[in-house]
Design an enzyme around this catalytic site. Structure first.
Site, mmCIF file in Angstrom:
data_model
loop_
_atom_site.group_PDB
_atom_site.id
_atom_site.type_symbol
_atom_site.label_atom_id
_atom_site.label_comp_id
_atom_site.label_asym_id
_atom_site.label_seq_id
_atom_site.Cartn_x
_atom_site.Cartn_y
_atom_site.Cartn_z
ATOM 1 N N GLY A 137 0.813 -1.220 0.000
ATOM 2 C CA GLY A 137 0.000 0.000 0.000
ATOM 3 C C GLY A 137 0.848 1.273 0.000
ATOM 4 N N ILE A 192 1.538 3.810 2.324
ATOM 5 C CA ILE A 192 2.525 4.068 3.376
ATOM 6 C C ILE A 192 3.438 2.849 3.525
ATOM 7 N N ASP A 216 -4.508 -12.847 2.725
ATOM 8 C CA ASP A 216 -5.431 -12.030 3.516
ATOM 9 C C ASP A 216 -5.194 -12.335 4.997
ATOM 10 N N SER A 268 -4.578 6.281 13.654
ATOM 11 C CA SER A 268 -4.917 7.461 12.857
ATOM 12 C C SER A 268 -5.310 8.610 13.763
ATOM 13 N N TYR A 286 -14.746 3.595 10.531
ATOM 14 C CA TYR A 286 -13.302 3.454 10.283
ATOM 15 C C TYR A 286 -12.515 3.831 11.547
ATOM 16 N N LYS A 323 -10.026 1.671 14.466
ATOM 17 C CA LYS A 323 -8.688 2.042 14.980
ATOM 18 C C LYS A 323 -8.698 2.107 16.510
ATOM 19 N N TYR A 326 -1.195 8.563 12.678
ATOM 20 C CA TYR A 326 -0.769 9.392 11.550
ATOM 21 C C TYR A 326 -1.735 10.550 11.369
ATOM 22 N N ASN A 373 -10.895 10.599 -2.689
ATOM 23 C CA ASN A 373 -11.624 11.287 -1.615
ATOM 24 C C ASN A 373 -10.747 12.339 -0.975
ATOM 25 N N ARG A 409 -18.013 19.070 3.830
ATOM 26 C CA ARG A 409 -18.182 17.614 3.726
ATOM 27 C C ARG A 409 -18.600 17.101 5.108
ATOM 28 N N PRO A 410 -19.703 16.338 5.163
ATOM 29 C CA PRO A 410 -20.142 15.863 6.485
ATOM 30 C C PRO A 410 -19.030 15.099 7.188
HETATM 31 P P1 NAD Z 1 -3.409 1.476 1.584
HETATM 32 O O1 NAD Z 1 -4.813 1.066 1.302
HETATM 33 O O2 NAD Z 1 -2.621 2.057 0.480
HETATM 34 O O3 NAD Z 1 -2.597 0.239 2.204
HETATM 35 C C1 NAD Z 1 -3.219 -0.767 2.982
HETATM 36 C C2 NAD Z 1 -2.792 -2.107 2.385
HETATM 37 O O4 NAD Z 1 -3.371 -3.167 3.155
HETATM 38 C C3 NAD Z 1 -3.272 -2.285 0.942
HETATM 39 O O5 NAD Z 1 -2.175 -2.661 0.147
HETATM 40 C C4 NAD Z 1 -4.304 -3.400 1.019
HETATM 41 O O6 NAD Z 1 -4.317 -4.195 -0.143
HETATM 42 C C5 NAD Z 1 -3.860 -4.157 2.268
HETATM 43 N N1 NAD Z 1 -4.927 -4.868 2.990
HETATM 44 C C6 NAD Z 1 -6.117 -4.379 3.433
HETATM 45 N N2 NAD Z 1 -6.794 -5.326 4.090
HETATM 46 C C7 NAD Z 1 -6.020 -6.449 4.090
HETATM 47 C C8 NAD Z 1 -6.178 -7.759 4.608
HETATM 48 N N3 NAD Z 1 -7.286 -8.137 5.263
HETATM 49 N N4 NAD Z 1 -5.191 -8.655 4.411
HETATM 50 C C9 NAD Z 1 -4.074 -8.317 3.738
HETATM 51 N N5 NAD Z 1 -3.866 -7.085 3.206
HETATM 52 C C10 NAD Z 1 -4.833 -6.167 3.395
HETATM 53 O O7 NAD Z 1 -3.450 2.474 2.831
HETATM 54 P P2 NAD Z 1 -2.308 3.392 3.419
HETATM 55 O O8 NAD Z 1 -2.657 4.796 3.138
HETATM 56 O O9 NAD Z 1 -0.985 2.885 3.052
HETATM 57 O O10 NAD Z 1 -2.584 3.149 4.976
HETATM 58 C C11 NAD Z 1 -1.900 2.158 5.712
HETATM 59 C C12 NAD Z 1 -2.489 2.099 7.107
HETATM 60 O O11 NAD Z 1 -2.398 3.371 7.713
HETATM 61 C C13 NAD Z 1 -3.970 1.717 7.158
HETATM 62 O O12 NAD Z 1 -4.178 0.875 8.264
HETATM 63 C C14 NAD Z 1 -4.670 3.037 7.330
HETATM 64 O O13 NAD Z 1 -5.892 2.895 7.997
HETATM 65 C C15 NAD Z 1 -3.669 3.794 8.173
HETATM 66 N N6 NAD Z 1 -3.782 5.251 8.016
HETATM 67 C C16 NAD Z 1 -3.699 5.798 6.778
HETATM 68 C C17 NAD Z 1 -3.830 7.180 6.635
HETATM 69 C C18 NAD Z 1 -3.767 7.828 5.275
HETATM 70 O O14 NAD Z 1 -4.150 8.979 5.162
HETATM 71 N N7 NAD Z 1 -3.289 7.193 4.244
HETATM 72 C C19 NAD Z 1 -4.031 7.996 7.757
HETATM 73 C C20 NAD Z 1 -4.081 7.385 9.006
HETATM 74 C C21 NAD Z 1 -3.950 6.008 9.127
HETATM 75 C C1 UD1 Z 2 -9.853 12.117 5.702
HETATM 76 C C2 UD1 Z 2 -10.705 11.226 6.546
HETATM 77 C C3 UD1 Z 2 -9.857 10.752 7.713
HETATM 78 C C4 UD1 Z 2 -8.611 10.020 7.227
HETATM 79 C C5 UD1 Z 2 -7.837 10.962 6.308
HETATM 80 C C6 UD1 Z 2 -6.640 10.306 5.705
HETATM 81 C C7 UD1 Z 2 -13.007 11.999 6.254
HETATM 82 C C8 UD1 Z 2 -14.151 12.706 6.901
HETATM 83 N N1 UD1 Z 2 -11.874 11.973 6.992
HETATM 84 O O1 UD1 Z 2 -9.402 13.130 6.544
HETATM 85 O O2 UD1 Z 2 -10.579 9.903 8.528
HETATM 86 O O3 UD1 Z 2 -7.806 9.637 8.323
HETATM 87 O O4 UD1 Z 2 -8.716 11.386 5.253
HETATM 88 O O5 UD1 Z 2 -7.018 9.244 4.867
HETATM 89 O O6 UD1 Z 2 -13.115 11.461 5.175
HETATM 90 N N2 UD1 Z 2 -10.988 18.667 0.859
HETATM 91 C C9 UD1 Z 2 -11.515 19.495 -0.096
HETATM 92 N N3 UD1 Z 2 -11.802 18.962 -1.325
HETATM 93 C C10 UD1 Z 2 -11.588 17.650 -1.646
HETATM 94 C C11 UD1 Z 2 -11.030 16.811 -0.650
HETATM 95 C C12 UD1 Z 2 -10.752 17.351 0.586
HETATM 96 O O7 UD1 Z 2 -11.721 20.672 0.145
HETATM 97 O O8 UD1 Z 2 -11.880 17.226 -2.770
HETATM 98 C C13 UD1 Z 2 -10.629 19.234 2.166
HETATM 99 C C14 UD1 Z 2 -11.330 18.591 3.354
HETATM 100 O O9 UD1 Z 2 -12.550 19.199 3.606
HETATM 101 C C15 UD1 Z 2 -10.286 18.789 4.468
HETATM 102 C C16 UD1 Z 2 -8.956 18.762 3.730
HETATM 103 O O10 UD1 Z 2 -9.251 19.023 2.363
HETATM 104 O O11 UD1 Z 2 -10.445 20.067 5.039
HETATM 105 C C17 UD1 Z 2 -8.251 17.434 3.834
HETATM 106 O O12 UD1 Z 2 -9.134 16.401 3.398
HETATM 107 P P1 UD1 Z 2 -8.650 14.886 3.279
HETATM 108 O O13 UD1 Z 2 -7.429 14.806 2.454
HETATM 109 O O14 UD1 Z 2 -9.832 14.079 2.826
HETATM 110 O O15 UD1 Z 2 -8.235 14.476 4.756
HETATM 111 P P2 UD1 Z 2 -9.082 14.572 6.126
HETATM 112 O O16 UD1 Z 2 -10.346 15.309 5.969
HETATM 113 O O17 UD1 Z 2 -8.175 15.077 7.178
#
Ligand code: NAD
Ligand code: UD1
Length: 337
Positions: A10, A12, A58, A124, A148, A152, A176, A197, A291-292
């Site tokens: 993935g 990170i 998995d 998170s 979600y 966590k 994070y 998103n 966004r809600p």
């Molecule tokens: P990502 O979706 O890119 O990576 C997650 C990986 O886990 C993917 O490759 C997916 O295929 C794998 N996966 C999911 N469910 C699985 C399962 N049951 N068995 C095996 N593999 C599985 O996400 P990421 O952005 O790299 O995030 C990594 C972790 O950090 C996640 O747990 C996420 O919730 C957490 N996190 C991410 C963010 C963010 O903004 N990206 C923020 C806070 C926390």
């Molecule tokens: C979202 C998730 C959060 C998750 C994080 C990282 C929601 C409600 N929260 O957070 O749980 O940990 O992503 O994956 O989904 N924005 C815009 N236009 C866009 C997209 C975003 O204006 O098209 C704004 C948002 O309103 C926010 C900021 O950009 O103010 C960051 O958004 P985003 O990247 O989605 O992260 P979080 O909202 O922090």
């Protein structure tokens, strides 16, 4: 001794695998590729010039987990695997609880059987719910405001109970903030399925011409310019935080939570401006409804990670923006070449 990385294909996870290999660790990766591509793993090998064992599996499949621990001499686990979309988690909560919580239970049970008791868990900033004040410290109140975030929080609590029952575990809960950016090689980055998103992947798609404009969600928040403020952190800084956590977790015992962010909040408009300055690309936008579920301000107090882990984010907003763009420009279709 090897480090098992769940979810290593993935966003990170892939950046962390590369840092681990570059630092000389041996790794094993498990990923079911539900939200990632095999190509990311090939590129990790290409960049590090090292091979590693990969199991396309998995965490819900206990038999394969058993095999992974039996065949590899695992010292510690970095547990990224999980589903991460807030919106989707509201639509299919049972799927999120099963994947994230049951997957983690299976992992911990197998770890316990093989006496592997060192773990770094991807938590998170979502566990802080609607923060009462910023910067957010690790002692701030915790609350889940969507399924979600609840997965966590539940996992954090499960891990605390586990440590409570057996003090020989050593666990770091890494919370994070908002990871963005990409590896400076332009070979690893975030490859979202469908319409992004999150803010940075969306901006990237506007910059490359896949989308006409960005919708800025809300301009009446209690922030310096009315748009939402977040703590954006470069994914390579975040990946390096895992190596620091590993250095702490391996020789010690205990459980502790750490914020991983920069400690600086930027608004949506700040990020747009930063991106335009770093890349010379124009990002057209319009204001849309809030966004809600969004909070007005979220940024970290990072003192604890700084003092205890000896870690600090080093990269600037310009680095985050430019590296995001370089990844998008070099890989217009993500890992699908
Ligand atoms: P990502 O979706 O890119 O990576 C997650 C990986 O886990 C993917 O490759 C997916 O295929 C794998 N996966 C999911 N469910 C699985 C399962 N049951 N068995 C095996 N593999 C599985 O996400 P990421 O952005 O790299 O995030 C990594 C972790 O950090 C996640 O747990 C996420 O919730 C957490 N996190 C991410 C963010 C963010 O903004 N990206 C923020 C806070 C926390
Ligand atoms: C979202 C998730 C959060 C998750 C994080 C990282 C929601 C409600 N929260 O957070 O749980 O940990 O992503 O994956 O989904 N924005 C815009 N236009 C866009 C997209 C975003 O204006 O098209 C704004 C948002 O309103 C926010 C900021 O950009 O103010 C960051 O958004 P985003 O990247 O989605 O992260 P979080 O909202 O922090």
């Amino acid at each position: 001794m090897r480090i098992l990385v769940t979810g290593g294909a993935g966003y990170i996870g892939s950046h962390t695998c590369l840092e681990l290999l570059n630092a000389g660790y041996e790794i094993v990766v498990i990923d079911n590729l539900s939200n990632s591509k095999l190509e990311a793993l090939k590129r990790i090998s290409e960049l590090s010039k090292k091979d590693f064992q990969f199991y396309q599996a998995d965490l819900l499949d206990k038999m394969t987990l058993e095999k992974v621990f039996l065949k590899n001499n695992i010292e510690a686990v970095i547990h990224f695997a999980g589903l991460k979309s807030v919106g989707e988690s509201i639509e299919v909560p049972l799927h999120y609880y099963h994947n994230n919580v049951t997957g983690t239970l299976n992992l911990c049970q197998t770890m316990e059987r093989y006496n592997v008791k060192k773990m770094i868990f991807s938590s998170s900033a979502n566990v802080y719910g609607v923060p009462e004040r910023v910067p957010i410290t690790e002692a701030s109140p915790l609350s889940a405001i969507n399924p979600y975030g609840r997965t966590k929080l539940i996992i954090e609590e499960i891990l605390r109970d586990l440590y409570g029952s057996d003090n020989s575990w050593s666990i770091a809960l890494l919370r994070y903030f908002n990871p963005i950016g990409a590896h400076e090689s332009g070979r690893l980055g975030e490859d979202p399925n469908d319409i992004p998103n999150n803010l940075m992947p969306y901006i990237n798609q506007v910059a490359i011409g896949k989308r006409d404009k960005l919708n800025v969600f809300g301009n009446d928040y209690d922030t310096h310019d009315g748009t939402g403020v977040r703590d954006y952190i470069h994914v390579v800084d975040l990946a390096k935080g895992h190596l620091k956590a590993l250095e702490m977790v391996i020789p010690t015992k205990g459980i502790d939570a750490f914020n991983l962010g920069t400690g600086t909040g930027y608004s949506v408009l700040d990020l747009i401006k930063g991106y335009e300055n770093a890349t010379s690309k124009k990002i057209p936008y319009t204001f849309a409804h809030r966004r809600p579920g969004d909070v007005d301000k979220s940024y970290a107090d990072v003192d604890k990670a700084n003092k205890i882990l000896g870690w600090k984010a080093l990269k600037s907003l310009e680095d985050m923006c430019y590296d995001s763009w370089r990844w998008q420009k070099n890989n217009p279709n993500g890992y699908d070449e």
